[in-house]
Design a protein around this motif. Structure first.
Motif, PDB file in Angstrom:
ATOM      1  N   CYS A 276      -2.561  25.490 -11.777  1.00 53.51           N
ATOM      2  CA  CYS A 276      -2.964  24.579 -11.057  1.00 53.51           C
ATOM      3  C   CYS A 276      -2.401  24.723  -9.659  1.00 53.51           C
ATOM      4  O   CYS A 276      -1.063  24.899  -9.522  1.00 53.51           O
ATOM      5  CB  CYS A 276      -2.516  23.106 -11.409  1.00 53.51           C
ATOM      6  N   TYR A 277      -3.131  24.746  -8.489  1.00 52.79           N
ATOM      7  CA  TYR A 277      -2.726  25.169  -7.107  1.00 52.79           C
ATOM      8  C   TYR A 277      -2.657  23.675  -6.345  1.00 52.79           C
ATOM      9  O   TYR A 277      -1.712  23.846  -5.670  1.00 52.79           O
ATOM     10  CB  TYR A 277      -3.963  25.949  -6.322  1.00 52.79           C
ATOM     11  N   LYS A 295       2.575  16.106 -22.700  1.00 47.55           N
ATOM     12  CA  LYS A 295       3.336  16.594 -21.606  1.00 47.55           C
ATOM     13  C   LYS A 295       3.180  17.902 -21.036  1.00 47.55           C
ATOM     14  O   LYS A 295       3.223  18.938 -21.838  1.00 47.55           O
ATOM     15  CB  LYS A 295       4.993  16.489 -22.125  1.00 47.55           C
ATOM     16  N   VAL A 296       3.173  17.912 -19.652  1.00 50.02           N
ATOM     17  CA  VAL A 296       3.165  19.355 -19.181  1.00 50.02           C
ATOM     18  C   VAL A 296       4.363  20.206 -18.925  1.00 50.02           C
ATOM     19  O   VAL A 296       5.366  19.356 -18.254  1.00 50.02           O
ATOM     20  CB  VAL A 296       2.548  19.238 -17.696  1.00 50.02           C
ATOM     21  N   ALA A 297       4.512  21.337 -19.509  1.00 49.08           N
ATOM     22  CA  ALA A 297       5.787  21.909 -19.325  1.00 49.08           C
ATOM     23  C   ALA A 297       6.019  22.625 -18.234  1.00 49.08           C
ATOM     24  O   ALA A 297       7.289  22.453 -17.354  1.00 49.08           O
ATOM     25  CB  ALA A 297       5.989  22.935 -20.410  1.00 49.08           C
ATOM     26  N   ALA A 298       5.095  23.111 -17.492  1.00 48.37           N
ATOM     27  CA  ALA A 298       5.069  23.760 -16.115  1.00 48.37           C
ATOM     28  C   ALA A 298       3.820  23.923 -15.646  1.00 48.37           C
ATOM     29  O   ALA A 298       2.489  24.023 -16.209  1.00 48.37           O
ATOM     30  CB  ALA A 298       5.768  24.888 -16.206  1.00 48.37           C
ATOM     31  N   PHE A 299       3.472  23.613 -14.230  1.00 52.68           N
ATOM     32  CA  PHE A 299       2.436  24.143 -13.532  1.00 52.68           C
ATOM     33  C   PHE A 299       2.619  25.485 -13.029  1.00 52.68           C
ATOM     34  O   PHE A 299       3.720  25.793 -12.428  1.00 52.68           O
ATOM     35  CB  PHE A 299       2.198  23.053 -12.425  1.00 52.68           C
ATOM     36  N   HIS A 300       1.870  26.191 -13.250  1.00 53.94           N
ATOM     37  CA  HIS A 300       1.806  27.589 -12.749  1.00 53.94           C
ATOM     38  C   HIS A 300       0.912  28.001 -11.433  1.00 53.94           C
ATOM     39  O   HIS A 300      -0.196  27.399 -11.191  1.00 53.94           O
ATOM     40  CB  HIS A 300       1.095  28.593 -13.839  1.00 53.94           C
ATOM     41  N   HIS A 301       1.614  28.718 -10.752  1.00 54.29           N
ATOM     42  CA  HIS A 301       1.108  29.198  -9.335  1.00 54.29           C
ATOM     43  C   HIS A 301       1.593  28.037  -8.342  1.00 54.29           C
ATOM     44  O   HIS A 301       2.183  28.375  -7.418  1.00 54.29           O
ATOM     45  CB  HIS A 301      -0.240  29.307  -9.113  1.00 54.29           C
ATOM     46  N   ALA A 302       0.842  26.586  -8.406  1.00 53.81           N
ATOM     47  CA  ALA A 302       1.645  25.702  -7.978  1.00 53.81           C
ATOM     48  C   ALA A 302       2.003  25.871  -6.500  1.00 53.81           C
ATOM     49  O   ALA A 302       2.821  25.308  -5.903  1.00 53.81           O
ATOM     50  CB  ALA A 302       2.713  25.044  -8.782  1.00 53.81           C
ATOM     51  N   SER A 332      -5.722  28.086  -2.171  1.00 50.77           N
ATOM     52  CA  SER A 332      -3.945  28.510  -2.031  1.00 50.77           C
ATOM     53  C   SER A 332      -4.076  28.598  -0.363  1.00 50.77           C
ATOM     54  O   SER A 332      -2.936  29.008  -0.051  1.00 50.77           O
ATOM     55  CB  SER A 332      -4.033  30.195  -2.511  1.00 50.77           C
ATOM     56  N   TYR A 333      -4.651  28.065   0.595  1.00 50.04           N
ATOM     57  CA  TYR A 333      -4.468  27.964   1.783  1.00 50.04           C
ATOM     58  C   TYR A 333      -3.373  27.303   2.148  1.00 50.04           C
ATOM     59  O   TYR A 333      -2.756  27.660   3.233  1.00 50.04           O
ATOM     60  CB  TYR A 333      -5.776  27.535   2.411  1.00 50.04           C
ATOM     61  N   ASP A 334      -2.983  26.440   1.543  1.00 52.29           N
ATOM     62  CA  ASP A 334      -1.777  25.537   1.847  1.00 52.29           C
ATOM     63  C   ASP A 334      -0.325  26.125   1.156  1.00 52.29           C
ATOM     64  O   ASP A 334       0.714  25.227   1.343  1.00 52.29           O
ATOM     65  CB  ASP A 334      -1.782  23.832   1.703  1.00 52.29           C
ATOM     66  N   GLY A 335      -0.444  27.044   0.825  1.00 51.56           N
ATOM     67  CA  GLY A 335       0.674  27.681   0.159  1.00 51.56           C
ATOM     68  C   GLY A 335       1.743  28.260   1.344  1.00 51.56           C
ATOM     69  O   GLY A 335       1.313  28.562   2.367  1.00 51.56           O
ATOM     70  N   ILE A 336       2.883  27.866   1.212  1.00 51.93           N
ATOM     71  CA  ILE A 336       4.058  28.288   1.990  1.00 51.93           C
ATOM     72  C   ILE A 336       5.171  29.111   1.479  1.00 51.93           C
ATOM     73  O   ILE A 336       5.547  28.973   0.449  1.00 51.93           O
ATOM     74  CB  ILE A 336       4.559  26.889   2.822  1.00 51.93           C
ATOM     75  N   ASP A 355       2.780  37.072 -12.887  1.00 55.36           N
ATOM     76  CA  ASP A 355       1.410  37.018 -13.025  1.00 55.36           C
ATOM     77  C   ASP A 355       0.680  38.373 -12.593  1.00 55.36           C
ATOM     78  O   ASP A 355      -0.418  38.637 -12.266  1.00 55.36           O
ATOM     79  CB  ASP A 355       0.560  36.038 -12.200  1.00 55.36           C
ATOM     80  N   ASP A 356       1.605  39.434 -12.647  1.00 52.88           N
ATOM     81  CA  ASP A 356       1.144  40.521 -12.256  1.00 52.88           C
ATOM     82  C   ASP A 356       1.951  41.850 -12.782  1.00 52.88           C
ATOM     83  O   ASP A 356       3.276  41.671 -12.863  1.00 52.88           O
ATOM     84  CB  ASP A 356       1.296  40.846 -10.724  1.00 52.88           C
ATOM     85  N   GLN A 357       1.706  43.172 -12.951  1.00 56.34           N
ATOM     86  CA  GLN A 357       2.183  44.281 -13.788  1.00 56.34           C
ATOM     87  C   GLN A 357       3.281  44.868 -12.819  1.00 56.34           C
ATOM     88  O   GLN A 357       4.118  45.352 -13.328  1.00 56.34           O
ATOM     89  CB  GLN A 357       1.228  45.013 -14.309  1.00 56.34           C
ATOM     90  N   ASN A 358       2.869  44.584 -11.533  1.00 53.96           N
ATOM     91  CA  ASN A 358       3.915  45.112 -10.549  1.00 53.96           C
ATOM     92  C   ASN A 358       4.920  44.461 -10.364  1.00 53.96           C
ATOM     93  O   ASN A 358       6.120  44.357 -10.316  1.00 53.96           O
ATOM     94  CB  ASN A 358       3.085  45.818  -9.283  1.00 53.96           C
ATOM     95  N   ASP A 359       4.732  42.855  -9.984  1.00 50.39           N
ATOM     96  CA  ASP A 359       5.735  42.010  -9.755  1.00 50.39           C
ATOM     97  C   ASP A 359       6.699  41.848 -10.739  1.00 50.39           C
ATOM     98  O   ASP A 359       7.813  41.338 -10.567  1.00 50.39           O
ATOM     99  CB  ASP A 359       4.929  40.662  -9.228  1.00 50.39           C
ATOM    100  N   ILE A 360       6.574  41.951 -11.957  1.00 45.84           N
ATOM    101  CA  ILE A 360       7.191  41.733 -13.028  1.00 45.84           C
ATOM    102  C   ILE A 360       8.143  42.484 -13.011  1.00 45.84           C
ATOM    103  O   ILE A 360       9.355  42.378 -13.557  1.00 45.84           O
ATOM    104  CB  ILE A 360       6.649  41.490 -14.416  1.00 45.84           C
ATOM    105  N   GLN A 361       8.102  43.712 -12.335  1.00 46.79           N
ATOM    106  CA  GLN A 361       9.330  44.803 -12.243  1.00 46.79           C
ATOM    107  C   GLN A 361      10.260  44.459 -11.266  1.00 46.79           C
ATOM    108  O   GLN A 361      11.188  45.284 -11.063  1.00 46.79           O
ATOM    109  CB  GLN A 361       8.588  46.272 -11.981  1.00 46.79           C
TER     110      GLN A 361
END
Length: 464
Positions: A276-277, A295-302, A332-336, A355-361
């Protein structure tokens, strides 16, 4: 909540009716030579973990700067583990037995194993070709019946790269976000195995992936079906939850794999990980969760979580976020860049995910970027707190914090020795232990696991 009170008893009756575990099957068998068939009753373990820790020896790391994963920092620290568990964590006077493996960590750093709460490794493995694209069952807006583990390819080279380059010892594999309800996740130990069950984190609860916003309304609206709007998203979700409640309270209901997952959520046995963004949508999801009793454990990307940090804190919901991904679609435009810092200031739970095979590294570097963004606004977040974003907080939102995520006595010895400050772009893991077993050693080419997929390529594996 009255409708949910009978879930446990209703499921037990449903299992009996579905699997023939009542006396009817026995009497039928007595009258006939035909063999009686029955599935495993609902609620009993299926696809159980076969993970077994690798051989380990008692080990102590001394002289390093130790981040315990829960906000603590020890200079000239000692971490001692044996039998796959943490035995002691303390200063230079911490007693350790003689005749054990001791590594001098002077000038180095020790953290718990890094945990990625949002990965698609194995479901979207490398190389990224259509034949390997198994993360989205985009054939219906709700598919709670599917399980991410049934798509995981254990040979994905991304697993060993995440271990060696990022110190990742555990990760949650989620279905994609095309669907409002995408199915169950699976939590894995980041070890080489022939089967996904050989990687499956023992005792970890399942989660169910949900998604709101642009993805489901675009995917299904483009097919001329509901949902095609955000109000359609909520309507389909609510109708689906009501159907699950009816199923739980109907002792004669035919077994339904999707509704079993949903009832597991309502009973608190399965967690919710919600893509959820936008802040307004997260607030609506929290209202829906209260209405239906989960219950929601986590919102992802958020990416807009910073707008409602107080609301997330009050509802004890983590935000699993990127350091700086934003602007790639309208929601995603209001991401900071300061998202994590503002959440931390509000006392909300922060998790940095890939959420990415490169960022996980390089999750350690992503966390450092988020820390630096906060510092530019005058929010000086301690390094030990930032490490918590990658370790204990992730474990908490995945329901495994009693077993891993911090360097505490009795927990799994999932440990990383870094060759320098883990929040520096110049540092990387030197050694990585999982359940006390040394799984990666940058100083020893024989302890650098690679995927079967890579064996035989120049420079990979023990090629003669």
């Amino acid at each position: 909540m009255g409708a949910l009170a009978t879930i446990a008893s209703a499921l037990a009756l449903s299992a009996c009716a579905t699997t023939g575990s009542s006396g009817d099957t026995a009497s039928a068998s007595a009258k006939s030579d035909d063999k009686a068939f029955a599935a495993t009753p609902a609620g009993e373990p299926v696809f159980a973990s076969t993970y077994k820790p690798f051989p380990n020896i008692a080990t102590a790391l001394t002289g390093a700067t130790v981040y315990d994963g829960k906000g603590g920092k020890i200079e000239n620290g000692t971490v001692f583990f044996s039998g796959g568990k943490i035995v002691a964590v303390g200063g230079p006077d911490t007693p350790i037995p003689a005749d054990i493996a001791v590594f001098d960590g002077t000038g180095k750093f020790v953290t718990p194993g890094i945990i990625d709460i949002h990965s698609h490794l194995g479901d979207y493995p490398s190389p990224g070709v259509q034949a390997h694209s198994d993360g989205n069952e985009a054939t219906a807006p709700t598919t709670p019946e599917v399980w991410a583990e049934h798509s995981v390819w254990p040979q994905d080279p991304g697993f060993s790269r995440a271990l060696a380059n990022g110190g990742v010892t555990a990760l949650q594999i989620l279905p994609g976000s095309a669907n409002l309800m995408g199915g169950r996740s699976v939590t894995l130990k980041n070890v080489p195995a022939r089967t996904v069950q050989g990687m499956k984190f023992p005792g970890a609860p399942y989660s169910m992936k949900m998604a709101c916003g642009e993805n489901p309304k675009r995917v299904y609206g483009s097919k001329g079906r509901m949902p095609s709007t955000r109000m359609g998203n909520l309507a389909v979700n609510r109708e689906t939850w009501l159907g699950a409640i009816d199923y739980a309270n109907d002792p004669k209901a035919k077994r339904d794999l999707g509704k079993e997952t949903l009832v597991g959520v309502l009973k608190g046995e399965i967690l919710i990980q919600n893509h959820c963004y936008r802040a307004d949508e997260m607030a609506l999801v929290l209202d829906m969760a209260k209405e239906m009793g989960y219950k929601v454990a986590a919102f992802h990307h958020a990416v807009e979580a910073y707008k409602i940090g107080d609301l997330l804190r009050e509802n004890d919901v983590c935000s699993a976020i990127w350091a700086d991904w934003y602007g790639f679609k309208m929601e995603s435009y209001d991401g900071i860049l300061e998202n994590a810092a503002f959440l931390q200031r509000e006392g909300a739970c922060v998790v940095i995910h890939s959420d990415d095979q490169n960022d996980i590294q390089r999750l350690n570097q992503e966390a450092a970027k988020a820390q630096a963004a906060g510092l530019r606004l005058g929010m000086d977040i301690p390094d030990a707190t930032v490490i918590q974003w990658l370790t204990f907080n992730a474990a908490k939102a995945m329901g495994i914090d009693k077993m891993t995520g911090s360097l505490e006595v009795g927990k799994m010895a999932d440990v990383v020795l870094w060759n320098g400050d883990p929040l520096s772009v110049y540092s990387r893991p030197e050694k990585v232990w999982i359940d006390g077993a040394l799984m990666f050693d940058a100083m020893n080419p024989k302890i650098r696991p690679v995927s079967d997929f890579e064996l035989g390529q120049p420079g990979e594996g023990d090629v003669k």
